[in-house]
Enzyme design. Structure first.
Site, PDB file in Angstrom:
ATOM      1  CB  ILE A  84      -0.987  -0.038   1.187  1.00  0.00           C
ATOM      2  CG1 ILE A  84      -2.103   0.968   0.984  1.00  0.00           C
ATOM      3  CG2 ILE A  84      -0.293   0.172   2.522  1.00  0.00           C
ATOM      4  CD1 ILE A  84      -3.367   0.625   1.746  1.00  0.00           C
ATOM      5  CE1 TYR A 112      -4.241 -11.929  11.473  1.00  0.00           C
ATOM      6  CE2 TYR A 112      -3.768 -13.210  13.446  1.00  0.00           C
ATOM      7  CZ  TYR A 112      -3.456 -12.837  12.152  1.00  0.00           C
ATOM      8  OH  TYR A 112      -2.348 -13.376  11.545  1.00  0.00           O
TER       9      TYR A 112
HETATM   10  C1  AKB Z   1      -0.070 -12.200  15.618  1.00  0.00           C
HETATM   11  O1  AKB Z   1       0.507 -12.237  16.715  1.00  0.00           O
HETATM   12  O2  AKB Z   1      -1.124 -11.598  15.410  1.00  0.00           O
HETATM   13  C2  AKB Z   1       0.522 -12.997  14.478  1.00  0.00           C
HETATM   14  C3  AKB Z   1      -0.069 -14.356  14.372  1.00  0.00           C
HETATM   15  C4  AKB Z   1       0.231 -15.376  15.394  1.00  0.00           C
HETATM   16  O3  AKB Z   1      -0.786 -14.621  13.446  1.00  0.00           O
HETATM   17  N1  AKB Z   1       1.940 -13.077  14.634  1.00  0.00           N
END
Ligand code: AKB
Length: 316
Positions: free
Chosen positions: A38, A146
């Site tokens: 980006i 996430y």
């Molecule tokens: C994080 O800590 O978010 C990353 C992962 C473990 O995907 N390093």
């Protein structure tokens, strides 16, 4: 190497992207590996003649233009918001992590590219997952945005493979540690910072508590695994959601003890913050027998070897 492959790396300035670009350029040649991120490239990097494009993966039109311009055959999609940053901006994380993936998967579905690499993470697991030797197939109830985006992404990858024949491959990375590029916004980032702080200040204040054990991996192993998986014969890639991958597991105390073998006066203190909750929801160790059996994966580095190698490069 003479090749007909043209590779696009999306997110080439990130922790994995930088090293993967280097690794793939060594295999396919500079001109056949197009880096993109980006950000505009800084003046120093512009001197490097290898191809680079500024790209926001959410801009599907621009992505398609780049794919056509370079006649791209494979895409490595590494642009994402990691665990800690995603918690600060959940809706943007969801948008980037999911719609970026759809933009790439759809190009493959429409026949514009033939292979896709997309990273998943140990974050797909949650508090109800078995903590040790976490199996490939198990309870997955992630409680971070996430983790939710990675788990959903895995489902979509498998769906695109089954429904449209998209050759998409993926690994659930543990925390990654390397000396070349800084990590950006993850919960496992402490394991990189600690080496830098040991050299600079002989002290590190850790944002996780001393016995928080997490699965980790040294970057050369992660890059090798990624390239090996992408080069494996399609018949060997039996899992099209994402593969468990294991390197090593350690706690902040254990890495600090290892660092003391190199810097005897090194000290560590602990001040857990919001990242502690994320770490507590993740496994401590991973069973990667499916990756070993299917495409011959085996990690090379343990904590001792990694620490030795990190310091040999960082001290320079
Ligand atoms: C994080 O800590 O978010 C990353 C992962 C473990 O995907 N390093």
């Amino acid at each position: 190497m003479k090749t007909t492959e043209r590779v696009l790396i999306i997110g080439s300035s990130g922790q994995i992207g930088g090293e993967l670009t280097e690794g793939l350029r060594a295999i396919y040649g500079n001109d056949n590996v197009i880096a993109s991120d980006i950000k505009d490239l800084d003046k120093e990097s512009l001197k490097d003649a290898a191809p680079y494009e500024t790209l926001n993966v959410l801009n599907g039109k621009r992505l398609f233009e780049i794919v056509q311009k370079y006649e791209i055959t494979q895409v490595y999609l590494l642009a994402a918001l990691l665990s800690a940053t995603a918690e600060k901006n959940p809706m943007f994380a969801w948008d980037l992590n999911m719609n970026g993936l759809f933009n790439v998967l759809d190009l493959a579905k429409e026949g514009h590219i033939s292979k896709v690499y997309w990273p998943s993470s140990i974050a797909v697991f949650g508090p109800s997952t078995p903590k040790t030797s976490t199996p490939q197939f198990t309870i997955m109830e992630p409680n971070t945005v996430y983790g939710i985006s990675k788990q959903t992404g895995e489902r979509w990858c498998e769906y695109y493979f089954n429904k449209y024949g998209v050759d998409v491959r993926s690994i659930r990375y543990p925390g990654l540690i390397g000396y070349k590029t800084a990590p950006g916004g993850g919960t496992t980032d402490y394991a990189v910072h600690i080496y830098h702080e040991a050299i600079k200040n002989n002290h590190y204040e850790c944002f996780l508590s001393e016995n928080t054990t997490l699965p980790m991996m040294y970057m050369p192993d992660a890059i090798k695994a990624t390239i090996d998986l992408m080069h494996a014969d399609a018949s060997k890639v039996k899992i099209r959601s994402s593969y468990n991958l294991s390197g090593m597991s350690f706690s902040p105390k254990e890495i600090a003890d290892e660092i003391k073998n190199h810097f005897p006066d090194f000290t560590i203190s602990y001040k857990p913050d919001s990242r502690q909750l994320i770490a507590d929801s993740w496994p401590q160790s991973i069973d990667d027998s499916a990756a070993r059996n299917d495409w011959g994966w085996k990690a090379q580095f343990d904590l001792k070897q990694m620490t030795q190698d990190m310091f040999s490069h960082l001290v320079k």
